[in-house]
Design an enzyme around this catalytic site. Structure first.
Site, PDB file in Angstrom:
ATOM      1  N   ARG A  91      70.090  19.030  21.424  1.00 47.06           N
ATOM      2  CA  ARG A  91      70.210  20.075  20.409  1.00 47.06           C
ATOM      3  C   ARG A  91      69.776  21.423  20.973  1.00 47.06           C
ATOM      4  NH1 ARG A  91      67.005  17.914  16.122  1.00 47.06           N
ATOM      5  NH2 ARG A  91      68.889  17.047  15.226  1.00 47.06           N
ATOM      6  N   TYR A  92      68.739  21.400  21.803  1.00 44.74           N
ATOM      7  CA  TYR A  92      68.231  22.633  22.424  1.00 44.74           C
ATOM      8  C   TYR A  92      68.633  22.613  23.889  1.00 44.74           C
ATOM      9  CZ  TYR A  92      64.975  22.524  18.435  1.00 44.74           C
ATOM     10  OH  TYR A  92      64.412  22.486  17.198  1.00 44.74           O
ATOM     11  N   ARG A  95      66.065  20.711  26.657  1.00 50.29           N
ATOM     12  CA  ARG A  95      65.436  19.403  26.474  1.00 50.29           C
ATOM     13  C   ARG A  95      66.340  18.465  25.686  1.00 50.29           C
ATOM     14  NH1 ARG A  95      63.609  23.504  23.350  1.00 50.29           N
ATOM     15  NH2 ARG A  95      62.589  23.151  21.352  1.00 50.29           N
ATOM     16  N   CYS A 104      59.980  -0.390  16.409  1.00 49.32           N
ATOM     17  CA  CYS A 104      58.640   0.207  16.339  1.00 49.32           C
ATOM     18  C   CYS A 104      57.628  -0.895  16.055  1.00 49.32           C
ATOM     19  CB  CYS A 104      58.550   1.234  15.208  1.00 49.32           C
ATOM     20  SG  CYS A 104      59.776   2.536  15.338  1.00 49.32           S
ATOM     21  N   CYS A 108      57.099   2.934   9.271  1.00 52.67           N
ATOM     22  CA  CYS A 108      56.527   3.885   8.326  1.00 52.67           C
ATOM     23  C   CYS A 108      57.497   4.021   7.157  1.00 52.67           C
ATOM     24  CB  CYS A 108      56.343   5.234   9.006  1.00 52.67           C
ATOM     25  SG  CYS A 108      55.498   5.079  10.599  1.00 52.67           S
ATOM     26  N   CYS A 111      59.774   7.102   7.195  1.00 52.60           N
ATOM     27  CA  CYS A 111      60.428   7.392   8.480  1.00 52.60           C
ATOM     28  C   CYS A 111      61.731   8.172   8.315  1.00 52.60           C
ATOM     29  CB  CYS A 111      60.730   6.088   9.216  1.00 52.60           C
ATOM     30  SG  CYS A 111      61.630   6.362  10.753  1.00 52.60           S
ATOM     31  N   ARG A 113      63.993   8.320  10.551  1.00 55.77           N
ATOM     32  CA  ARG A 113      65.099   7.573  11.166  1.00 55.77           C
ATOM     33  C   ARG A 113      65.156   6.163  10.595  1.00 55.77           C
ATOM     34  NH1 ARG A 113      63.762  10.000  16.636  1.00 55.77           N
ATOM     35  NH2 ARG A 113      64.948  11.941  16.571  1.00 55.77           N
ATOM     36  N   ASP A 274      60.894  14.811   5.967  1.00 58.68           N
ATOM     37  CA  ASP A 274      62.351  14.977   5.984  1.00 58.68           C
ATOM     38  C   ASP A 274      62.984  14.326   4.755  1.00 58.68           C
ATOM     39  OD1 ASP A 274      62.677  16.393   8.484  1.00 58.68           O
ATOM     40  OD2 ASP A 274      61.922  14.564   9.438  1.00 58.68           O
ATOM     41  N   ASP A 311      62.326  20.323   9.966  1.00 57.45           N
ATOM     42  CA  ASP A 311      63.548  20.065  10.706  1.00 57.45           C
ATOM     43  C   ASP A 311      64.688  20.375   9.740  1.00 57.45           C
ATOM     44  OD1 ASP A 311      65.052  19.010  12.982  1.00 57.45           O
ATOM     45  OD2 ASP A 311      63.183  17.922  13.405  1.00 57.45           O
ATOM     46  N   LYS A 318      64.324  22.783  14.492  1.00 51.65           N
ATOM     47  CA  LYS A 318      63.056  22.940  13.785  1.00 51.65           C
ATOM     48  C   LYS A 318      62.751  24.411  13.516  1.00 51.65           C
ATOM     49  CE  LYS A 318      61.138  18.788  15.925  1.00 51.65           C
ATOM     50  NZ  LYS A 318      62.374  18.385  16.666  1.00 51.65           N
TER      51      LYS A 318
HETATM   52  C1  LIG Z   1      62.315  17.684  17.652  1.00 48.07           C
HETATM   53  C2  LIG Z   1      63.333  17.709  18.678  1.00 48.07           C
HETATM   54  C3  LIG Z   1      63.043  18.147  19.971  1.00 48.07           C
HETATM   55  C4  LIG Z   1      61.676  18.599  20.392  1.00 48.07           C
HETATM   56  O1  LIG Z   1      61.373  19.839  19.864  1.00 48.07           O
HETATM   57  P1  LIG Z   1      60.062  20.581  20.358  1.00 48.07           P
HETATM   58  O2  LIG Z   1      60.021  21.799  19.486  1.00 48.07           O
HETATM   59  O3  LIG Z   1      60.231  20.889  21.798  1.00 48.07           O
HETATM   60  O4  LIG Z   1      58.912  19.646  20.121  1.00 48.07           O
HETATM   61  C5  LIG Z   1      64.051  18.193  20.903  1.00 48.07           C
HETATM   62  N1  LIG Z   1      65.293  17.792  20.595  1.00 48.07           N
HETATM   63  C6  LIG Z   1      65.594  17.362  19.355  1.00 48.07           C
HETATM   64  C7  LIG Z   1      66.987  16.946  19.093  1.00 48.07           C
HETATM   65  C8  LIG Z   1      64.628  17.298  18.357  1.00 48.07           C
HETATM   66  O5  LIG Z   1      64.944  16.834  17.134  1.00 48.07           O
HETATM   67  S1  SF4 Z   2      58.153   7.359  11.914  1.00 48.35           S
HETATM   68 FE1  SF4 Z   2      59.900   5.945  12.158  1.00 48.35          FE
HETATM   69  S2  SF4 Z   2      60.362   5.990  14.351  1.00 48.35           S
HETATM   70 FE2  SF4 Z   2      58.264   6.782  14.114  1.00 48.35          FE
HETATM   71  S3  SF4 Z   2      56.910   4.980  14.304  1.00 48.35           S
HETATM   72 FE3  SF4 Z   2      57.289   5.271  12.117  1.00 48.35          FE
HETATM   73  S4  SF4 Z   2      59.056   3.926  11.727  1.00 48.35           S
HETATM   74 FE4  SF4 Z   2      59.003   4.223  13.949  1.00 48.35          FE
END
Ligand SMILES: *Cc1c(COP(=O)(O)O)cnc(C)c1O
Ligand code: SF4
Length: 356
Positions: A91-92, A95, A104, A108, A111, A113, A274, A311, A318
């Site tokens: 996305r960025y 990174r 996991c 959670c 979560c 995801r 989220d 996010d 973010k």
């Molecule tokens: C959260 C996230 C990151 C990391 O973001 P930082 O601001 O560097 O912590 C990188 N890529 C994606 C797709 C993300 O969702």
């Molecule tokens: S937030 Fe989601 S991905 Fe992270 S540890 Fe909890 S269940 Fe796993």
């Protein structure tokens, strides 16, 4: 509550006294949809007599998860919109996320995801997909950092983690490898010498972002696991989710952030929850979140200040969402609020008028 194995079924939870027979009817539908796991370390922290226990609230399924609001999304932060190959989210520019595993040690209830993780989730990347993911990283010299997330990458064996690190090690332009994990807190015994060695590779700097939300999670065992990581030269930062009924309290947040700092973990992000399906009972308003975050400023050391982050749904990345302390009055003049909420002119009014 002492258990030797993770609790993974409603039967396990009932035997442990964490859900009652009468709750089961509703929870069957929740369990059919979303994975359950509570490690022995986390089960031991839960007071079954406390209906508002902040640890139970994070891990024990709740009938409220069946409530689905129209604004909630299966992919709340839009991973899918930026996934050039399986397992990678780019996305960025500098990174990428590498989602090697979708399992996991705990699940959670909030979560982001939750639709992708668990035994019925996306599983572990097959070796061909893994090859493609590494090829993508190698082909993109702008990728400076690889962030292992998922799922929790620290469920992988030291052998598999070492092999990931070795492959990243061969890519010169990758300088930083970051792991996002809950393992040091929820399964601290897993953080042994073999695992720690596997997280390091020559020429790369390893960061570990620890996910914890309540100060009670930082048990003596968890603190010892973090100390082993930091002593080994791994840099630790924290990430927490601001959760109603868990940590939406100025004192609890201050204690949590101080506990991180005391353990050489720099507070990094405090996430606004989220819009994941069935998580509305965890969400507070952004205004409430801003007030809590503002209450940390000034009261608590600057080392203890996380950035309050949203996010943006749809994959837009973010954004820092703390309330602004500065107001633009025009002509280079501003009003700035201090930590008591008192406003001050900048530059101070007593000096020469800038417009004069
Ligand atoms: C959260 C996230 C990151 C990391 O973001 P930082 O601001 O560097 O912590 C990188 N890529 C994606 C797709 C993300 O969702
Ligand atoms: S937030 Fe989601 S991905 Fe992270 S540890 Fe909890 S269940 Fe796993």
């Amino acid at each position: 509550m002492k258990t030797l194995q993770s609790l993974k079924t409603l039967d396990d939870l009932e035997t442990s006294g964490l859900v009652t027979d009468s709750q089961r009817a509703d929870l069957t539908a929740v369990a059919a949809r979303y994975a359950i796991a509570i490690t022995p370390a986390m089960a031991a922290l839960i007071d079954p007599a406390d209906p508002n226990d902040p640890i139970a609230r994070q891990f024990v399924p709740d009938a409220a998860e069946l409530v689905r609001l129209p604004e909630e999304r299966e992919d709340p932060i839009g991973d899918g919109a930026h996934s050039p190959v399986e397992g990678i989210v780019h996305r960025y520019p500098d990174r990428v996320l590498l989602k090697a595993v979708h399992v996991c040690p705990v699940y959670c209830r909030f979560c982001f995801r939750r639709e992708m993780v668990g035994p019925q989730g996306l599983g572990t990347l097959a070796s061909q997909a893994m090859d493609k993911a590494f090829a993508y990283i190698a082909d993109h010299p702008e990728i400076w950092e690889v962030i292992l997330t998922g799922g929790d990458p620290l469920v992988l064996s030291p052998r598999r983690l070492a092999s990931i690190m070795e492959r990243l090690s061969a890519i010169d332009h990758v300088k930083i490898v970051r792991f996002h994990t809950r393992v040091p807190v929820v399964e601290p015994e897993r953080v042994d010498a073999a695992l720690i060695a596997a997280l390091k590779a020559s020429g790369k700097t390893t960061y570990l972002a620890l996910h914890a939300n309540h100060p009670r999670e930082l048990t003596a065992d968890a603190r010892a696991a973090c100390a082993r990581l930091v002593d080994a030269g791994i840099v630790m930062v924290s990430q927490s989710v601001l959760l109603k009924g868990v940590n939406d309290d100025a004192e609890i947040l201050a204690t949590l952030m101080r506990a991180f700092v005391e353990n050489r973990i720099k507070p990094y992000y405090l996430h606004h929850p989220d819009l994941a399906p069935g998580t509305s009972h965890f969400r507070l308003t952004i205004e409430e979140g801003q007030a809590l975050v503002a209450s940390l400023r000034g009261r608590v050391s600057g080392l203890c200040q996380p950035a309050y982050i949203l996010d943006i749904p749809g994959g837009h990345g973010k954004a820092v969402i703390s309330a602004s302390t500065i107001e633009d009055k025009g002509g280079g003049c501003y009003t700035v609020s201090d930590f008591n909420g008192e406003a001050h002119a900048y530059p101070p009014e007593s000096g020469q008028s800038r417009r004069g």
